[in-house]
Design an enzyme around this catalytic site. Structure first.
Site, PDB file in Angstrom:
ATOM      1  N   VAL A  50     -31.779 -34.779 -35.744  1.00  0.00           N
ATOM      2  CA  VAL A  50     -32.757 -35.819 -36.097  1.00  0.00           C
ATOM      3  C   VAL A  50     -33.097 -35.761 -37.590  1.00  0.00           C
ATOM      4  CG1 VAL A  50     -35.016 -36.805 -35.577  1.00  0.00           C
ATOM      5  CG2 VAL A  50     -33.684 -35.744 -33.738  1.00  0.00           C
ATOM      6  N   ARG A  73     -33.371 -23.038 -40.311  1.00  0.00           N
ATOM      7  CA  ARG A  73     -33.392 -21.615 -39.962  1.00  0.00           C
ATOM      8  C   ARG A  73     -32.301 -20.882 -40.749  1.00  0.00           C
ATOM      9  NH1 ARG A  73     -34.028 -21.371 -33.895  1.00  0.00           N
ATOM     10  NH2 ARG A  73     -32.422 -22.928 -34.178  1.00  0.00           N
ATOM     11  N   LYS A 102     -41.745 -33.963 -28.047  1.00  0.00           N
ATOM     12  CA  LYS A 102     -42.533 -34.244 -26.828  1.00  0.00           C
ATOM     13  C   LYS A 102     -42.998 -32.979 -26.119  1.00  0.00           C
ATOM     14  CE  LYS A 102     -37.994 -34.409 -26.285  1.00  0.00           C
ATOM     15  NZ  LYS A 102     -36.913 -35.005 -27.035  1.00  0.00           N
ATOM     16  N   GLU A 148     -43.781 -41.730 -32.505  1.00  0.00           N
ATOM     17  CA  GLU A 148     -42.965 -42.765 -31.854  1.00  0.00           C
ATOM     18  C   GLU A 148     -41.642 -42.211 -31.316  1.00  0.00           C
ATOM     19  OE1 GLU A 148     -43.751 -46.366 -31.442  1.00  0.00           O
ATOM     20  OE2 GLU A 148     -42.255 -45.733 -30.008  1.00  0.00           O
ATOM     21  N   LYS A 176     -42.207 -36.272 -21.589  1.00  0.00           N
ATOM     22  CA  LYS A 176     -42.363 -37.666 -22.028  1.00  0.00           C
ATOM     23  C   LYS A 176     -43.293 -38.425 -21.085  1.00  0.00           C
ATOM     24  CE  LYS A 176     -37.783 -37.645 -24.136  1.00  0.00           C
ATOM     25  NZ  LYS A 176     -36.355 -37.759 -23.834  1.00  0.00           N
TER      26      LYS A 176
HETATM   27  P1  NAP Z   1     -31.563 -29.548 -33.685  1.00  0.00           P
HETATM   28  O1  NAP Z   1     -30.348 -30.341 -33.967  1.00  0.00           O
HETATM   29  O2  NAP Z   1     -31.440 -28.278 -32.914  1.00  0.00           O
HETATM   30  O3  NAP Z   1     -32.286 -29.282 -35.079  1.00  0.00           O
HETATM   31  C1  NAP Z   1     -33.373 -28.415 -35.199  1.00  0.00           C
HETATM   32  C2  NAP Z   1     -33.556 -28.088 -36.668  1.00  0.00           C
HETATM   33  O4  NAP Z   1     -34.713 -27.285 -36.823  1.00  0.00           O
HETATM   34  C3  NAP Z   1     -32.384 -27.316 -37.274  1.00  0.00           C
HETATM   35  O5  NAP Z   1     -32.130 -27.747 -38.573  1.00  0.00           O
HETATM   36  C4  NAP Z   1     -32.895 -25.871 -37.293  1.00  0.00           C
HETATM   37  O6  NAP Z   1     -32.320 -25.107 -38.327  1.00  0.00           O
HETATM   38  C5  NAP Z   1     -34.361 -26.117 -37.562  1.00  0.00           C
HETATM   39  N1  NAP Z   1     -35.166 -24.992 -37.065  1.00  0.00           N
HETATM   40  C6  NAP Z   1     -35.302 -24.597 -35.790  1.00  0.00           C
HETATM   41  N2  NAP Z   1     -36.083 -23.520 -35.731  1.00  0.00           N
HETATM   42  C7  NAP Z   1     -36.426 -23.213 -37.007  1.00  0.00           C
HETATM   43  C8  NAP Z   1     -37.190 -22.193 -37.609  1.00  0.00           C
HETATM   44  N3  NAP Z   1     -37.763 -21.233 -36.889  1.00  0.00           N
HETATM   45  N4  NAP Z   1     -37.340 -22.200 -38.938  1.00  0.00           N
HETATM   46  C9  NAP Z   1     -36.749 -23.170 -39.699  1.00  0.00           C
HETATM   47  N5  NAP Z   1     -36.009 -24.170 -39.186  1.00  0.00           N
HETATM   48  C10 NAP Z   1     -35.851 -24.188 -37.852  1.00  0.00           C
HETATM   49  O7  NAP Z   1     -32.628 -30.421 -32.887  1.00  0.00           O
HETATM   50  P2  NAP Z   1     -32.767 -32.018 -32.863  1.00  0.00           P
HETATM   51  O8  NAP Z   1     -31.902 -32.565 -31.783  1.00  0.00           O
HETATM   52  O9  NAP Z   1     -32.678 -32.555 -34.231  1.00  0.00           O
HETATM   53  O10 NAP Z   1     -34.266 -32.174 -32.293  1.00  0.00           O
HETATM   54  C11 NAP Z   1     -35.378 -31.942 -33.122  1.00  0.00           C
HETATM   55  C12 NAP Z   1     -36.630 -32.425 -32.405  1.00  0.00           C
HETATM   56  O11 NAP Z   1     -36.490 -33.809 -32.104  1.00  0.00           O
HETATM   57  C13 NAP Z   1     -36.904 -31.739 -31.062  1.00  0.00           C
HETATM   58  O12 NAP Z   1     -38.288 -31.655 -30.864  1.00  0.00           O
HETATM   59  C14 NAP Z   1     -36.299 -32.705 -30.043  1.00  0.00           C
HETATM   60  O13 NAP Z   1     -36.910 -32.610 -28.776  1.00  0.00           O
HETATM   61  C15 NAP Z   1     -36.641 -34.021 -30.707  1.00  0.00           C
HETATM   62  N6  NAP Z   1     -35.816 -35.157 -30.334  1.00  0.00           N
HETATM   63  C16 NAP Z   1     -34.460 -35.055 -30.383  1.00  0.00           C
HETATM   64  C17 NAP Z   1     -33.697 -36.158 -30.073  1.00  0.00           C
HETATM   65  C18 NAP Z   1     -32.196 -36.111 -30.102  1.00  0.00           C
HETATM   66  O14 NAP Z   1     -31.584 -37.089 -29.648  1.00  0.00           O
HETATM   67  N7  NAP Z   1     -31.563 -35.065 -30.591  1.00  0.00           N
HETATM   68  C19 NAP Z   1     -34.313 -37.352 -29.730  1.00  0.00           C
HETATM   69  C20 NAP Z   1     -35.703 -37.422 -29.697  1.00  0.00           C
HETATM   70  C21 NAP Z   1     -36.444 -36.321 -30.000  1.00  0.00           C
HETATM   71  P3  NAP Z   1     -30.759 -24.740 -38.343  1.00  0.00           P
HETATM   72  O15 NAP Z   1     -30.065 -26.060 -38.542  1.00  0.00           O
HETATM   73  O16 NAP Z   1     -30.578 -23.819 -39.482  1.00  0.00           O
HETATM   74  O17 NAP Z   1     -30.463 -24.131 -37.013  1.00  0.00           O
HETATM   75  N1  HSE Z   2     -32.773 -34.549 -25.041  1.00  0.00           N
HETATM   76  C1  HSE Z   2     -33.478 -35.769 -25.102  1.00  0.00           C
HETATM   77  C2  HSE Z   2     -32.787 -36.793 -24.248  1.00  0.00           C
HETATM   78  C3  HSE Z   2     -33.554 -36.255 -26.526  1.00  0.00           C
HETATM   79  O1  HSE Z   2     -31.619 -36.577 -23.922  1.00  0.00           O
HETATM   80  O2  HSE Z   2     -33.395 -37.789 -23.884  1.00  0.00           O
HETATM   81  C4  HSE Z   2     -34.385 -37.504 -26.668  1.00  0.00           C
HETATM   82  O3  HSE Z   2     -35.732 -37.240 -26.464  1.00  0.00           O
END
Ligand code: NAP
Ligand code: HSE
Length: 443
Positions: free
Chosen positions: A17, A48, A108, A132, A208
């Site tokens: 994201v 991280r 969420k 949002e 959610k």
């Molecule tokens: P992701 O790809 O796993 O990215 C997480 C990011 O946070 C990575 O850059 C990670 O660093 C960093 N991070 C995690 N722990 C950390 C720490 N302790 N210190 C510093 N940085 C840290 O996750 P994502 O899919 O983008 O999701 C992020 C959020 O959006 C979550 O809350 C998820 O529920 C929400 N969300 C995701 C989606 C989706 O479709 N993916 C949709 C809606 C909402 P590294 O890269 O170095 O590991």
């Molecule tokens: N893991 C979640 C999904 C990301 O698949 O719907 C969006 O909130």
């Protein structure tokens, strides 16, 4: 452009994201800045692992491994919490809100666990919290509920809220593949949570649903107070059985409120929906949410529920609202004020007891294939006044076993739970039964 005010953005989390938000702001900077009448400075991002290779390139000087430094930096106007989790994410969110900053979140799980504390902190310090992207990915559902439908009470909200599960279920149905074979694709496509069990066991949908229930009814319902069942026990055979009965299978959140009794019910479970139902036809990563309002009637929202671009779209919409707020535009100020406070006054909601949660059911049993078994099953169900509507029997591995698929007439959760306990005690029942709900939604 130089006379435009400048706002500085820090991004905590540069994964799926976070990189999407950065990429789309850079790509559409001119249009966005013209629309919002301000300059947007992408100042820094926290990760991280500083050494990880990332598709979206940013200067090394802008990367940090200390998200709290971004949250507490007075030069950062808007903090995007896009890390996930409920530990450090909570610290970052509260630290930024405590200095009166704006926080934008897609998290969420965090809102479900700590929403009350987060909103209270925002109110106390004059900060603002925008979310949002936390529900239904690219669909502007939070705005629809809070703003577009503000005149309404909501007796029924239901729909698909998890893109990963809908993607998996669609692939299972179309490719006849077990769910474990499809989960890897959902992860590679950036749909799944870092801990994918949150998706497949129904918890992400429950988080959610808690956010939607709060917006609609002004009260927090914790996942432990809900029925939460995932998709992990569904087999390709269940799709065939469901199709034989005229149904598809979707993981749904269902939020009902009886305004005569005040009873609220929030539940998450795989649901048989008639194949002709519009939500049953929503496939892949798409979400679909039906909102019944007592003034507007039913409105339906369909769009991508997960993935980089859809989620970035929602985060950037919050960013634009945040910038409008910072510019102190009066109309946006009112909008944003609503976002930091509960949408509705906290009402005295009572959670519906299991006997008030009514429905029809699909029950799949693996039984020993011998005389009298069907009679024992029927007796266990009759003892709880659960009436059988249909039975499909087929041979099943191992030899000597049979698969029984029963559907019931209208019953309730208490009766079905008691029935499951009775069935578990029968020697002829060889495996834990699978119970699915049948969705009787008219639109
Ligand atoms: P992701 O790809 O796993 O990215 C997480 C990011 O946070 C990575 O850059 C990670 O660093 C960093 N991070 C995690 N722990 C950390 C720490 N302790 N210190 C510093 N940085 C840290 O996750 P994502 O899919 O983008 O999701 C992020 C959020 O959006 C979550 O809350 C998820 O529920 C929400 N969300 C995701 C989606 C989706 O479709 N993916 C949709 C809606 C909402 P590294 O890269 O170095 O590991
Ligand atoms: N893991 C979640 C999904 C990301 O698949 O719907 C969006 O909130």
């Amino acid at each position: 452009m130089s006379s435009l005010p400048t706002f500085t953005i820090g991004i905590c989390g540069f994964g799926t994201v976070g990189q999407g938000v950065w990429k789309h702001i850079e790509r559409s900077r001119a249009t966005l800045e013209a629309r919002v009448g301000a300059k947007l400075v992408l100042a820094c991002a926290a990760v991280r692992d500083l050494k990880k290779k990332r598709p979206v390139k940013i200067a090394a000087s802008k990367l940090t491994d200390d998200p709290l430094a971004i949250a507490t930096d007075p030069k950062i106007d808007i903090v995007c919490e896009l890390m996930g989790g409920t530990g450090l994410a909570r610290e970052v969110t509260l630290a930024a809100l405590s200095r009166g900053a704006i926080v934008i979140s897609a998290n969420k799980a965090l809102i479900c666990a700590h929403g009350e504390e987060i909103f209270a902190t925002a109110r106390k310090h004059g900060g603002h919290f925008f979310f949002e992207a936390s529900v239904a990915g690219g669909i502007p559902l939070i705005k629809a509920l809070r703003e577009g439908l503000v005149a309404n009470r909501f007796p029924l909200i239901y729909g698909i809220l998890n893109g990963t599960c809908n993607y998996i279920l669609t692939q299972m149905e179309e490719q006849d593949a077990p769910y474990s074979a499809v989960l890897g694709d959902a992860k590679r496509l950036g749909y799944a949570e870092a801990d994918e069990s949150l998706d497949v066991l129904g918890w992400d949908t429950a988080h959610k649903a808690a956010v939607l229930a709060f917006l609609a009814h002004g009260t927090w319902v914790k996942p432990a107070q809900m029925i939460v069942e995932g998709i992990d026990r569904i087999t390709p055979g269940d799709f065939k059985n469901a199709a034989a009965l005229g149904y598809g299978i979707k993981l749904l959140a269902v939020i009902t409120r009886d305004f005569s009794t005040g009873e609220l019910c929030v539940r998450v479970h795989p649901t048989l929906l008639p194949e002709s139902h519009v939500v049953a036809k929503v496939s892949g990563v798409f979400n679909a949410v039906s909102v019944q309002g007592d003034v507007a009637g039913t409105t339906l929202y369909i769009g991508r529920g997960a993935g980089q671009d859809a989620t970035a779209s929602a985060v950037i919409s919050d960013l634009v609202d945040a910038v409008s707020l910072l510019k102190n535009d009066r109309r946006a100020f009112i909008t944003a004020r609503k976002r930091s406070a509960p949408a509705r006054p906290v009402l005295a909601c009572r959670l519906a007891p299991p006997e008030h949660i009514r429905g029809r059911y699909y029950l799949r049993l693996t039984v020993s294939d011998e005389p009298g078994v069907l009679a024992q099953i029927a007796a266990a169900m009759a003892a709880q006044h659960v009436s059988i509507a249909s039975v499909i029997q087929s041979a099943q591995e191992p030899a000597g076993a049979a698969s029984l698929v029963l559907t019931t007439h209208w019953s309730n959760e208490r009766a079905l739970r008691a029935t499951l306990r009775r069935l578990a005690r029968l020697r002829c029942v060889l495996e834990k039964p699978l119970l699915l709900r049948i969705g009787d939604f008219s639109e």
